[in-house]
Each structure stands twice: as structure tokens, then as C-alpha cells.
Design a protein around this motif. Structure first.
Motif, PDB file in Angstrom:
ATOM      1  N   ARG A   1      23.612 -37.020  39.179  1.00  0.00           N
ATOM      2  CA  ARG A   1      24.887 -36.693  39.217  1.00  0.00           C
ATOM      3  C   ARG A   1      25.327 -35.897  37.878  1.00  0.00           C
ATOM      4  NH1 ARG A   1      25.424 -42.018  40.973  1.00  0.00           N
ATOM      5  NH2 ARG A   1      26.027 -42.515  38.744  1.00  0.00           N
ATOM      6  N   ASP A   2      24.755 -36.301  36.918  1.00  0.00           N
ATOM      7  CA  ASP A   2      25.085 -35.900  35.395  1.00  0.00           C
ATOM      8  C   ASP A   2      24.217 -34.630  34.913  1.00  0.00           C
ATOM      9  OD1 ASP A   2      27.061 -37.820  35.458  1.00  0.00           O
ATOM     10  OD2 ASP A   2      25.784 -39.228  34.766  1.00  0.00           O
ATOM     11  N   ILE A   3      23.023 -34.166  35.435  1.00  0.00           N
ATOM     12  CA  ILE A   3      22.264 -33.417  34.655  1.00  0.00           C
ATOM     13  C   ILE A   3      22.088 -32.210  35.715  1.00  0.00           C
ATOM     14  CG2 ILE A   3      20.160 -32.843  33.902  1.00  0.00           C
ATOM     15  CD1 ILE A   3      19.827 -35.646  33.212  1.00  0.00           C
ATOM     16  N   GLN A   4      22.577 -30.812  35.285  1.00  0.00           N
ATOM     17  CA  GLN A   4      22.504 -29.704  36.124  1.00  0.00           C
ATOM     18  C   GLN A   4      21.607 -28.895  35.553  1.00  0.00           C
ATOM     19  OE1 GLN A   4      24.183 -29.275  39.189  1.00  0.00           O
ATOM     20  NE2 GLN A   4      22.622 -27.798  39.361  1.00  0.00           N
TER      21      GLN A   4
ATOM     22  N   PHE B   1      29.491 -29.226  33.396  1.00  0.00           N
ATOM     23  CA  PHE B   1      28.696 -30.363  33.833  1.00  0.00           C
ATOM     24  C   PHE B   1      28.220 -31.235  32.437  1.00  0.00           C
ATOM     25  CE2 PHE B   1      27.501 -26.578  36.058  1.00  0.00           C
ATOM     26  CZ  PHE B   1      27.747 -26.993  37.498  1.00  0.00           C
ATOM     27  N   PRO B   2      28.325 -32.515  32.840  1.00  0.00           N
ATOM     28  CA  PRO B   2      27.905 -33.506  31.429  1.00  0.00           C
ATOM     29  C   PRO B   2      26.893 -32.839  30.708  1.00  0.00           C
ATOM     30  CG  PRO B   2      28.406 -34.609  33.105  1.00  0.00           C
ATOM     31  CD  PRO B   2      28.347 -33.188  33.725  1.00  0.00           C
ATOM     32  N   SER B   3      25.597 -32.502  31.418  1.00  0.00           N
ATOM     33  CA  SER B   3      24.447 -31.871  30.889  1.00  0.00           C
ATOM     34  C   SER B   3      23.956 -30.843  31.323  1.00  0.00           C
ATOM     35  CB  SER B   3      23.339 -33.152  30.746  1.00  0.00           C
ATOM     36  OG  SER B   3      22.256 -32.544  30.184  1.00  0.00           O
TER      37      SER B   3
ATOM     38  N   LYS C   1      28.852 -29.740  28.597  1.00  0.00           N
ATOM     39  CA  LYS C   1      29.897 -30.511  27.961  1.00  0.00           C
ATOM     40  C   LYS C   1      29.544 -31.523  26.937  1.00  0.00           C
ATOM     41  CE  LYS C   1      33.380 -32.575  30.295  1.00  0.00           C
ATOM     42  NZ  LYS C   1      34.042 -33.624  31.071  1.00  0.00           N
ATOM     43  N   LYS C   2      28.162 -31.955  27.207  1.00  0.00           N
ATOM     44  CA  LYS C   2      27.844 -33.140  26.209  1.00  0.00           C
ATOM     45  C   LYS C   2      26.545 -32.725  25.740  1.00  0.00           C
ATOM     46  CE  LYS C   2      30.139 -37.093  28.332  1.00  0.00           C
ATOM     47  NZ  LYS C   2      30.071 -38.450  29.004  1.00  0.00           N
TER      48      LYS C   2
ATOM     49  N   LEU D   1      22.505 -40.621  30.976  1.00  0.00           N
ATOM     50  CA  LEU D   1      23.092 -39.932  32.026  1.00  0.00           C
ATOM     51  C   LEU D   1      22.447 -40.079  33.221  1.00  0.00           C
ATOM     52  CD1 LEU D   1      23.695 -36.541  29.889  1.00  0.00           C
ATOM     53  CD2 LEU D   1      25.440 -38.352  30.775  1.00  0.00           C
ATOM     54  N   ASP D   2      23.122 -39.938  34.328  1.00  0.00           N
ATOM     55  CA  ASP D   2      22.420 -40.000  35.624  1.00  0.00           C
ATOM     56  C   ASP D   2      21.676 -38.570  36.135  1.00  0.00           C
ATOM     57  OD1 ASP D   2      22.674 -39.479  38.886  1.00  0.00           O
ATOM     58  OD2 ASP D   2      22.691 -41.577  38.389  1.00  0.00           O
TER      59      ASP D   2
ATOM     60  N   LYS E   1      21.853 -33.993  45.981  1.00  0.00           N
ATOM     61  CA  LYS E   1      22.945 -33.124  45.358  1.00  0.00           C
ATOM     62  C   LYS E   1      22.838 -31.912  46.221  1.00  0.00           C
ATOM     63  CE  LYS E   1      23.683 -32.663  41.183  1.00  0.00           C
ATOM     64  NZ  LYS E   1      23.305 -32.314  39.445  1.00  0.00           N
TER      65      LYS E   1
END
Length: 312
Positions: free
Chosen positions: A121-124, A234-236, A262-263, A117-118, A169
Motif C-alpha cells: 500500500r505505501d511503497i510505489q 505516495f508515502p514512499s 511524501k516521506k 511502511l506497508d 495493487k
């Protein structure tokens, strides 16, 4: 997320023969304003209710789903034993500085390496509070410096307490109908023009230009509050928890944060703080009078008032 005043205005604006469909989750955080509108409407049993039980955001066998249900039932989440694959993890740390250091390591190195994961962009990161060493402000500055350090060959702009850099971000913090961006929208800085005094932010596939003087509408979004995350996914998701946040450690807060992922969901912090949150259902009591008026409208209606949403 809708309080009684906003719901009252919405109902007044509807045509007499209009239909209204409400979609929501009564187990998430209540509105910032007064009341628990959706819960009280459902609890009144005066309108038909359909409960959706099939999960689409995560896989049906996801530990995120299993643990969200456990948290909602007042039970501690299950964590995988060492070596087992999972999409939910709890990493125990004793002190706030250890929690913050582990959080940075997870986002910068371990999650991108294991899950691809980025980190921007992908981790919140979702925080219970704005203030404190594990609050939004301090973690945003720390994560910005770790994930997107300033470069000598790139322009930066400092406004309203934040330093903005290319690739940052950011989150929109108020509705701007002229720009067609709204409170809670998350984007990424793609360009800073010091000559034109403009910052360009990409939201999904659309670019929005801000004058330097308009940057009070956005803030860094490496970390945001769980309240701000409602309605998003969010993805993560990474959530720091410590007893220093005791004022906001509530079951619906942890449940809401957990269900945003989500993931992958990672909670980093003190087991005592997690237990405090899971056991705390303090916000279940809000007395707006709406439930009573829905159950017995004639008894609670004021003289001369012909609407359930009449003030008073």
C-alpha cells in the motif's frame, strides 16, 4: 499534462465571461500530446502568474525538497553519509539484475523494517519505461510474486496478460464514467468471485466490481511509469535507473519521480544514468506555435480567424 488540442477545446467550451485558473508545475513532464501549454502561457507574460513557494507535501527541511531543487538546477542530488538520517537515498548498483534484486529487497524487507511502511500500500515503484528488465511489466510480475504469492486456497484470474490475485495493487488505465473510476486511480483487489466471474477492487473507501471481461481496464500497479504518477503522491517512492533507459533519461523525469514521494525517496541504479538524466533537458524544445501566437496575436492570426486557438 494538457496538450494544445485539449486546451483549445477547453477554451472554446468556456463562457465569454468565465474565468480560468491554471495550476501546475512547468518543471514536470510535458504532456504526451503536442505542446508545452503551461510553460508557454507563463513564458508569454500575457496573463498574471503567481508562484507558490511554500512546501506542504514534505517537511521544509526535507532532503526530498533539497534534492528536487538540485535536480531542477542540473546538479546531482546529495546523499546522506552512512549513519545519518534522511528521507532521500541513492543506492548505487552496476548491473540491471543487481538493481532489480536490490529493489525487491528494499521493498520487501528494508523499507518496511526501518520506516514501518506497508510494502504493497505505501511503497510505489516508479519506472522510466514500460519495457526492459527494469520496466513496468517485468517488475510488476517480480514484485507480485515476492509480495503477494499465489495461494492454493484462493482464486486467481488470468486476463489480458496479467494474473490477478486477492490483495494485488492495481491501476485503472482508462476513464470509466459508469464506474466512476479514472485513468491513474490506484486500488487493491479485495475479492475474486469465480462463480459470478467478478473482481472487486477497493479505491480508497469505495469498492468497484469488474466483470472478468472488463479487466482490460486495469493492470498491476506495484510498478507504474513516472508519466502515470503525475498528479499523484505516495508515502514512499522507489525509482530504478540504468543506462538501458537512455531514451527517457531526462531531468524532468527524475524531478517528477522524486517529487511524488511524501516521506521517502529511494533511487537505485547507476550513477552514470542519474547524471545523464540530470544533465538532459532535451524536452525543453517543443515548437507548437502557441508561444508566438500569444506574444503577437495579431501578427500570427489567420485571415477570418478570431480566436487564438484557431488551427494552423
Amino acid at each position: 499534462m494538457v496538450d494544445v488540442l485539449l486546451m483549445a477545446n477547453l477554451l472554446r467550451a468556456l463562457a465569454p465571461k468565465a474565468s480560468l485558473l491554471l495550476v501546475g508545475d512547468i518543471d514536470q513532464l510535458p504532456s504526451v500530446g503536442p505542446g508545452m501549454v503551461l510553460r508557454h502561457i507563463i513564458g508569454s507574460k500575457v496573463v498574471p502568474v503567481v508562484r507558490l513557494t511554500e512546501v506542504f507535501r514534505q517537511a521544509a527541511h526535507s532532503q526530498i525538497i533539497t534534492n528536487a531543487h538540485r535536480i531542477n538546477d542540473g546538479r546531482m542530488p546529495e546523499v546522506p553519509t552512512k549513519g545519518n538520517e534522511s528521507d532521500f537515498f541513492f543506492i548505487e548498483r552496476a548491473e540491471p539484475d543487481q538493481i532489480a534484486a536490490t529493489l525487491v529487497e528494499m521493498i520487501k524487507t528494508r523499507i518496511p523494517s526501518k520506516f514501518g511502511l506497508d510494502p504493497i500500500r505505501d511503497i510505489q515503484v516508479l519506472c522510466p519505461m514500460n519495457r526492459g528488465s527494469l520496466g513496468v511489466r517485468e517488475l510488476n510480475v517480480r514484485l507480485q510474486n515476492e509480495l503477494n504469492p499465489a495461494r492454493d486456497d484462493e482464486p486467481v484470474v488470468e486476463k489480458f496478460g496479467w494474473q490477478f490475485r486477492p490483495r494485488d495493487k492495481v491501476i485503472q488505465t482508462e476513464n470509466d464514467y459508469d464506474k466512476d473510476v479514472f485513468n491513474g486511480d490506484i486500488g487493491q483487489v479485495v475479492k475474486i468471485d469465480p462463480v459470478e466471474r467478478e473482481v472487486t477492487v477497493r479505491f480508497d473507501q469505495r469498492e468497484v466490481v469488474y466483470d472478468f471481461g472488463e479487466l482490460d481496464e486495469v493492470s498491476l500497479a506495484y510498478a507504474i511509469t513516472i508519466h502515470k504518477s503525475q498528479g499523484s503522491e505516495f508515502p514512499s517512492v522507489v525509482i530504478p535507473l540504468a543506462t538501458q533507459q537512455y531514451l527517457l533519461l531526462q531531468r524532468n523525469l527524475v524531478y517528477t519521480g522524486t517529487t511524488r514521494g511524501k516521506k521517502l525517496v529511494v533511487i537505485i541504479g547507476q550513477r552514470k544514468a542519474l547524471a545523464m538524466a540530470v544533465k538532459n533537458i532535451r524536452t525543453d524544445s517543443r515548437f507548437s506555435g502557441l508561444l508566438e501566437r500569444l506574444i503577437a496575436p495579431e501578427k500570427n492570426r489567420q485571415p477570418g480567424c478570431d480566436h487564438l486557438t484557431c488551427p494552423g
